[in-house]
Design an enzyme around this catalytic site. Structure first.
Site, PDB file in Angstrom:
ATOM      1  N   LYS A  13       0.832  -1.214   0.000  1.00 43.73           N
ATOM      2  CA  LYS A  13       0.000   0.000   0.000  1.00 43.73           C
ATOM      3  C   LYS A  13       0.867   1.264   0.000  1.00 43.73           C
ATOM      4  CE  LYS A  13      -2.117  -1.069   3.878  1.00 43.73           C
ATOM      5  NZ  LYS A  13      -1.696  -2.411   4.329  1.00 43.73           N
ATOM      6  N   ARG A  88      -9.141   0.684   9.475  1.00 45.02           N
ATOM      7  CA  ARG A  88      -8.774  -0.699   9.774  1.00 45.02           C
ATOM      8  C   ARG A  88      -9.875  -1.416  10.545  1.00 45.02           C
ATOM      9  NH1 ARG A  88      -2.946   0.045   9.408  1.00 45.02           N
ATOM     10  NH2 ARG A  88      -1.764  -1.837   9.831  1.00 45.02           N
ATOM     11  N   ARG A 127      11.684  -7.647   5.091  1.00 37.94           N
ATOM     12  CA  ARG A 127      11.652  -6.309   5.689  1.00 37.94           C
ATOM     13  C   ARG A 127      12.251  -6.332   7.105  1.00 37.94           C
ATOM     14  NH1 ARG A 127       6.078  -2.905   5.604  1.00 37.94           N
ATOM     15  NH2 ARG A 127       5.658  -3.753   7.659  1.00 37.94           N
ATOM     16  N   ARG A 133      12.218  -3.624  11.918  1.00 40.27           N
ATOM     17  CA  ARG A 133      11.050  -3.052  12.599  1.00 40.27           C
ATOM     18  C   ARG A 133      10.520  -4.063  13.600  1.00 40.27           C
ATOM     19  NH1 ARG A 133       6.177  -0.722   8.906  1.00 40.27           N
ATOM     20  NH2 ARG A 133       4.743  -1.728  10.352  1.00 40.27           N
ATOM     21  N   ARG A 144      -0.469  -9.305  14.031  1.00 43.40           N
ATOM     22  CA  ARG A 144      -0.944  -8.285  13.085  1.00 43.40           C
ATOM     23  C   ARG A 144      -1.820  -8.892  11.996  1.00 43.40           C
ATOM     24  NH1 ARG A 144       4.383  -5.580  11.294  1.00 43.40           N
ATOM     25  NH2 ARG A 144       3.058  -4.414   9.885  1.00 43.40           N
TER      26      ARG A 144
HETATM   27  P1  ADP Z   1       2.078  -1.971   7.569  1.00 45.15           P
HETATM   28  O1  ADP Z   1       3.148  -1.047   7.101  1.00 45.15           O
HETATM   29  O2  ADP Z   1       2.627  -3.307   7.868  1.00 45.15           O
HETATM   30  O3  ADP Z   1       0.892  -2.014   6.672  1.00 45.15           O
HETATM   31  P2  ADP Z   1       1.206   0.077   9.338  1.00 45.15           P
HETATM   32  O4  ADP Z   1       2.421   0.890   9.209  1.00 45.15           O
HETATM   33  O5  ADP Z   1       0.006   0.532   8.574  1.00 45.15           O
HETATM   34  O6  ADP Z   1       1.546  -1.423   8.986  1.00 45.15           O
HETATM   35  O7  ADP Z   1       0.769  -0.006  10.878  1.00 45.15           O
HETATM   36  C1  ADP Z   1       1.684  -0.343  11.919  1.00 45.15           C
HETATM   37  C2  ADP Z   1       0.954  -0.395  13.270  1.00 45.15           C
HETATM   38  O8  ADP Z   1       0.383   0.903  13.575  1.00 45.15           O
HETATM   39  C3  ADP Z   1      -0.255  -1.340  13.347  1.00 45.15           C
HETATM   40  O9  ADP Z   1       0.125  -2.663  13.642  1.00 45.15           O
HETATM   41  C4  ADP Z   1      -1.074  -0.696  14.483  1.00 45.15           C
HETATM   42  O10 ADP Z   1      -0.537  -0.972  15.753  1.00 45.15           O
HETATM   43  C5  ADP Z   1      -0.895   0.774  14.222  1.00 45.15           C
HETATM   44  N1  ADP Z   1      -1.937   1.323  13.306  1.00 45.15           N
HETATM   45  C6  ADP Z   1      -1.712   1.887  12.078  1.00 45.15           C
HETATM   46  N2  ADP Z   1      -2.871   2.283  11.522  1.00 45.15           N
HETATM   47  C7  ADP Z   1      -3.858   1.958  12.402  1.00 45.15           C
HETATM   48  C8  ADP Z   1      -5.273   2.084  12.389  1.00 45.15           C
HETATM   49  N3  ADP Z   1      -5.914   2.644  11.356  1.00 45.15           N
HETATM   50  N4  ADP Z   1      -5.962   1.631  13.475  1.00 45.15           N
HETATM   51  C9  ADP Z   1      -5.350   1.092  14.517  1.00 45.15           C
HETATM   52  N5  ADP Z   1      -4.019   0.917  14.585  1.00 45.15           N
HETATM   53  C10 ADP Z   1      -3.265   1.340  13.545  1.00 45.15           C
END
Ligand code: ADP
Length: 206
Positions: A13, A88, A127, A133, A144
């Protein structure tokens, strides 16, 4: 144009959102990036969310909705937004609908990047090795993925019922995925697939 990029963690994304920012002058709103920035800054918010994030759980709806509203106000003149990693949960999607409605706008399109679990696990392992991370470690990543399957996947019927959902093959290479997204957005820019009307046809209502 307000677009939701939808998909499991590591679906690509962020990569695709960044391309759309430069190609279509849209503003990317990534709640993950915002929360990581808060964590890095050591702010009160950052301290509050650090453990939740490191454990792979979702931060409260209230917090992320407030972050999104703040950005919508701060960047009110934008041509449109790409929501990346938000909403989410169904509650977040409902809140997004209502904050956009207040501003005379709506979610115009939801693009789902479809990626199978095996590829996701492979991408995350890479990653984790490259960036380290914390929430990418295998145990936390399971949490997750579970949050995605139980709390986020129910958004698919929510958006599909509104006729806004399109699926794109997220397993293809970055260029091919970008082209598929472009095709979806171009198709949606000319409503109902009608050929674009000429200037005179629009002028005279024909
Ligand atoms: P990824 O890069 O793997 O898609 P993100 O960077 O979007 O993951 O999110 C990392 C973490 O931030 C999530 O695991 C959660 O803890 C928190 N987070 C991000 N966006 C949201 C959201 N919309 N609602 C709740 N928690 C969120």
């Amino acid at each position: 144009m307000n677009l939701v990029l939808f998909g499991p963690p590591a679906a690509g994304k962020g990569t695709q959102a960044k391309r759309l920012v430069s190609e279509r002058k849209l503003v990317q709103l990534s709640t993950g990036d915002m929360l990581r920035a808060a964590k890095r800054s050591g702010s009160e918010l950052g301290l509050k969310v650090a453990d939740i994030m490191d454990n792979g759980k979702l931060v409260s709806d209230e917090i992320v909705i407030a972050l999104i509203e703040e950005q919508l106000d701060a960047q009110a003149g934008a041509a449109g937004f790409i929501f990346d990693g938000f909403p989410r949960t169904v509650a977040q999607a409902e809140a997004l609908d209502s904050v956009l409605q207040k501003r005379g706008e709506s979610v115009d399109s939801v693009i789902r990047l479809k990626v199978d679990d095996a590829s996701i696990l492979g991408r995350i392992a890479t990653r984790f090795a490259e960036q380290g991370r914390k929430d990418d470690n295998p145990e936390t990543f399971k949490v997750r993925l579970n949050a995605y399957n139980t709390q986020t996947a129910p958004l698919l019927p929510y958006y599909s019922a509104q006729g806004k959902l399109t699926e794109v093959d997220g397993m293809a290479d970055i260029e091919t995925v970008a082209t598929s997204i472009k095709e979806v957005l171009d198709r949606q820019a000319s409503p109902k697939g009608e050929p674009k009307k000429s200037f005179f046809a629009r002028l005279f209502g024909r």
